[in-house]
Motif scaffolding. Sequence first.
Motif, PDB file in Angstrom:
ATOM      1  N   LEU A 185       0.820  -1.202   0.000  1.00 23.93           N
ATOM      2  CA  LEU A 185       0.000   0.000   0.000  1.00 23.93           C
ATOM      3  C   LEU A 185       0.857   1.257   0.000  1.00 23.93           C
ATOM      4  N   VAL A 186       1.925   1.237   0.791  1.00 25.02           N
ATOM      5  CA  VAL A 186       2.822   2.405   0.828  1.00 25.02           C
ATOM      6  C   VAL A 186       3.479   2.610  -0.528  1.00 25.02           C
ATOM      7  N   GLY A 187       3.917   1.510  -1.162  1.00 24.11           N
ATOM      8  CA  GLY A 187       4.536   1.627  -2.478  1.00 24.11           C
ATOM      9  C   GLY A 187       3.573   2.178  -3.509  1.00 24.11           C
ATOM     10  N   CYS A 188       2.349   1.704  -3.496  1.00 23.92           N
ATOM     11  CA  CYS A 188       1.340   2.192  -4.447  1.00 23.92           C
ATOM     12  C   CYS A 188       1.047   3.674  -4.226  1.00 23.92           C
ATOM     13  N   ALA A 189       0.980   4.094  -2.971  1.00 24.25           N
ATOM     14  CA  ALA A 189       0.711   5.500  -2.674  1.00 24.25           C
ATOM     15  C   ALA A 189       1.831   6.388  -3.179  1.00 24.25           C
ATOM     16  N   ALA A 190       3.087   5.915  -2.997  1.00 21.33           N
ATOM     17  CA  ALA A 190       4.223   6.705  -3.475  1.00 21.33           C
ATOM     18  C   ALA A 190       4.200   6.841  -4.991  1.00 21.33           C
ATOM     19  N   LEU A 191       3.900   5.749  -5.694  1.00 23.35           N
ATOM     20  CA  LEU A 191       3.811   5.803  -7.154  1.00 23.35           C
ATOM     21  C   LEU A 191       2.713   6.742  -7.615  1.00 23.35           C
ATOM     22  N   LEU A 192       1.595   6.725  -6.915  1.00 27.19           N
ATOM     23  CA  LEU A 192       0.504   7.630  -7.280  1.00 27.19           C
ATOM     24  C   LEU A 192       0.891   9.095  -7.103  1.00 27.19           C
ATOM     25  N   LEU A 193       1.614   9.394  -6.020  1.00 22.77           N
ATOM     26  CA  LEU A 193       2.028  10.784  -5.788  1.00 22.77           C
ATOM     27  C   LEU A 193       2.997  11.246  -6.863  1.00 22.77           C
ATOM     28  N   ILE A 194       3.951  10.362  -7.230  1.00 26.03           N
ATOM     29  CA  ILE A 194       4.916  10.726  -8.269  1.00 26.03           C
ATOM     30  C   ILE A 194       4.197  10.935  -9.598  1.00 26.03           C
ATOM     31  N   SER A 195       3.270  10.039  -9.933  1.00 32.45           N
ATOM     32  CA  SER A 195       2.524  10.155 -11.190  1.00 32.45           C
ATOM     33  C   SER A 195       1.695  11.431 -11.212  1.00 32.45           C
ATOM     34  N   LEU A 196       1.096  11.777 -10.054  1.00 31.27           N
ATOM     35  CA  LEU A 196       0.276  12.979  -9.982  1.00 31.27           C
ATOM     36  C   LEU A 196       1.118  14.230 -10.164  1.00 31.27           C
ATOM     37  N   ALA A 197       2.313  14.248  -9.540  1.00 21.60           N
ATOM     38  CA  ALA A 197       3.197  15.417  -9.678  1.00 21.60           C
ATOM     39  C   ALA A 197       3.648  15.581 -11.128  1.00 21.60           C
ATOM     40  N   TYR A 198       3.968  14.463 -11.774  1.00 19.25           N
ATOM     41  CA  TYR A 198       4.392  14.531 -13.176  1.00 19.25           C
ATOM     42  C   TYR A 198       3.248  15.018 -14.056  1.00 19.25           C
ATOM     43  N   PHE A 199       2.043  14.529 -13.783  1.00 18.51           N
ATOM     44  CA  PHE A 199       0.896  14.938 -14.579  1.00 18.51           C
ATOM     45  C   PHE A 199       0.615  16.421 -14.433  1.00 18.51           C
ATOM     46  N   ILE A 200       0.726  16.945 -13.197  1.00 15.87           N
ATOM     47  CA  ILE A 200       0.475  18.372 -12.967  1.00 15.87           C
ATOM     48  C   ILE A 200       1.515  19.216 -13.688  1.00 15.87           C
ATOM     49  N   ALA A 201       2.801  18.799 -13.589  1.00 13.38           N
ATOM     50  CA  ALA A 201       3.871  19.576 -14.249  1.00 13.38           C
ATOM     51  C   ALA A 201       3.696  19.554 -15.755  1.00 13.38           C
ATOM     52  N   HIS A 202       3.353  18.381 -16.301  1.00 14.89           N
ATOM     53  CA  HIS A 202       3.172  18.272 -17.741  1.00 14.89           C
ATOM     54  C   HIS A 202       1.982  19.102 -18.205  1.00 14.89           C
ATOM     55  N   THR A 203       0.915  19.064 -17.461  1.00 17.80           N
ATOM     56  CA  THR A 203      -0.263  19.860 -17.818  1.00 17.80           C
ATOM     57  C   THR A 203       0.035  21.348 -17.769  1.00 17.80           C
ATOM     58  N   HIS A 204       0.816  21.771 -16.786  1.00 15.38           N
ATOM     59  CA  HIS A 204       1.161  23.186 -16.683  1.00 15.38           C
ATOM     60  C   HIS A 204       1.998  23.623 -17.882  1.00 15.38           C
ATOM     61  N   ARG A 205       2.962  22.763 -18.312  1.00 18.51           N
ATOM     62  CA  ARG A 205       3.787  23.125 -19.467  1.00 18.51           C
ATOM     63  C   ARG A 205       2.955  23.214 -20.743  1.00 18.51           C
ATOM     64  N   VAL A 206       1.990  22.271 -20.905  1.00 21.85           N
ATOM     65  CA  VAL A 206       1.145  22.318 -22.093  1.00 21.85           C
ATOM     66  C   VAL A 206       0.268  23.555 -22.077  1.00 21.85           C
ATOM     67  N   TYR A 207      -0.233  23.905 -20.902  1.00 23.01           N
ATOM     68  CA  TYR A 207      -1.068  25.102 -20.798  1.00 23.01           C
ATOM     69  C   TYR A 207      -0.282  26.357 -21.165  1.00 23.01           C
ATOM     70  N   MET A 208       0.953  26.490 -20.661  1.00 20.41           N
ATOM     71  CA  MET A 208       1.755  27.682 -20.936  1.00 20.41           C
ATOM     72  C   MET A 208       2.097  27.774 -22.420  1.00 20.41           C
ATOM     73  N   ARG A 209       2.445  26.635 -23.047  1.00 23.86           N
ATOM     74  CA  ARG A 209       2.767  26.657 -24.474  1.00 23.86           C
ATOM     75  C   ARG A 209       1.563  27.049 -25.320  1.00 23.86           C
ATOM     76  N   SER A 210       0.384  26.485 -24.981  1.00 27.94           N
ATOM     77  CA  SER A 210      -0.813  26.825 -25.743  1.00 27.94           C
ATOM     78  C   SER A 210      -1.180  28.287 -25.569  1.00 27.94           C
ATOM     79  N   ARG A 211      -0.923  28.826 -24.393  1.00 24.49           N
ATOM     80  CA  ARG A 211      -1.224  30.238 -24.141  1.00 24.49           C
ATOM     81  C   ARG A 211      -0.324  31.144 -24.976  1.00 24.49           C
ATOM     82  N   GLN A 212       0.961  30.814 -25.017  1.00 22.96           N
ATOM     83  CA  GLN A 212       1.895  31.599 -25.835  1.00 22.96           C
ATOM     84  C   GLN A 212       1.562  31.499 -27.316  1.00 22.96           C
ATOM     85  N   PHE A 213       1.117  30.296 -27.747  1.00 23.44           N
ATOM     86  CA  PHE A 213       0.787  30.101 -29.154  1.00 23.44           C
ATOM     87  C   PHE A 213      -0.386  30.980 -29.566  1.00 23.44           C
TER      88      PHE A 213
END
Length: 220
Positions: A185-213
């Motif tokens: 359970l601890v391992g799964c929770a850690a993987l979920l947190l890492i995946s969530l952080a990556y998803f948020i960062a990736h979404t933010h980069r896509v949002y900024m690029r689309s805004r500049q475009f």
Amino acid sequence: MKHPTKGLLCNTCLFLISFCVTGTHCFVNVVQTPASTFNLENSQTEIACVIKSRSIDQLMVFWYRKPTASDEPEFIVSSTARNKNAYNEDLRNRERFNTSRDHFQRSFILKITKLEYSDTGVYYCMVEEALKMAIGTGTTLNVVDKFPTVAPTLKTTTRMPCKCPEKKRKIKKGPSCSTVVWLPLVGCAALLLISLAYFIAHTHRVYMRSRQFFRKHLTK
């Protein structure tokens, strides 16, 4: 309408019963319901004579009673296809016996009101058409002052004691249950947190690029 004499009637009825019980000379299957009934004195009851195989429009029905204290059946009432009744002249309080027919259910009905102890016996219906006759299965009527209170005894089954020696379960030693459950359970929770952080960062980069475009194309 005159009814046959008592001696001839009894002989005829017994003759028909003997043949119909064996299944011969009976052109229809006649079933009576209920097969047996208990009723209180001064109450009322109904006996149905059901013809399963055909219509009852052209059938004539006779009702007989076999008292418990007599071996000879007693004629009660007959009803023609036009619902005209003929009673036994010696029958006392004949107004208590009423007949009807239900064409939808294909049944003849005998209704007895203000039941008396003398009404106890086996009741038979007999149908007739073109000199062909068939008799019903019979209904046992019991007129009592109170209903039986003794409940039927039920057979109880008891299990035989098992004399087989019980097998001892072998308990395997291993890691505790808490460790085995919590580590995944601890391992799964850690993987979920890492995946969530990556998803948020990736979404933010896509949002900024689309805004500049869009800014570049709208300012032209």
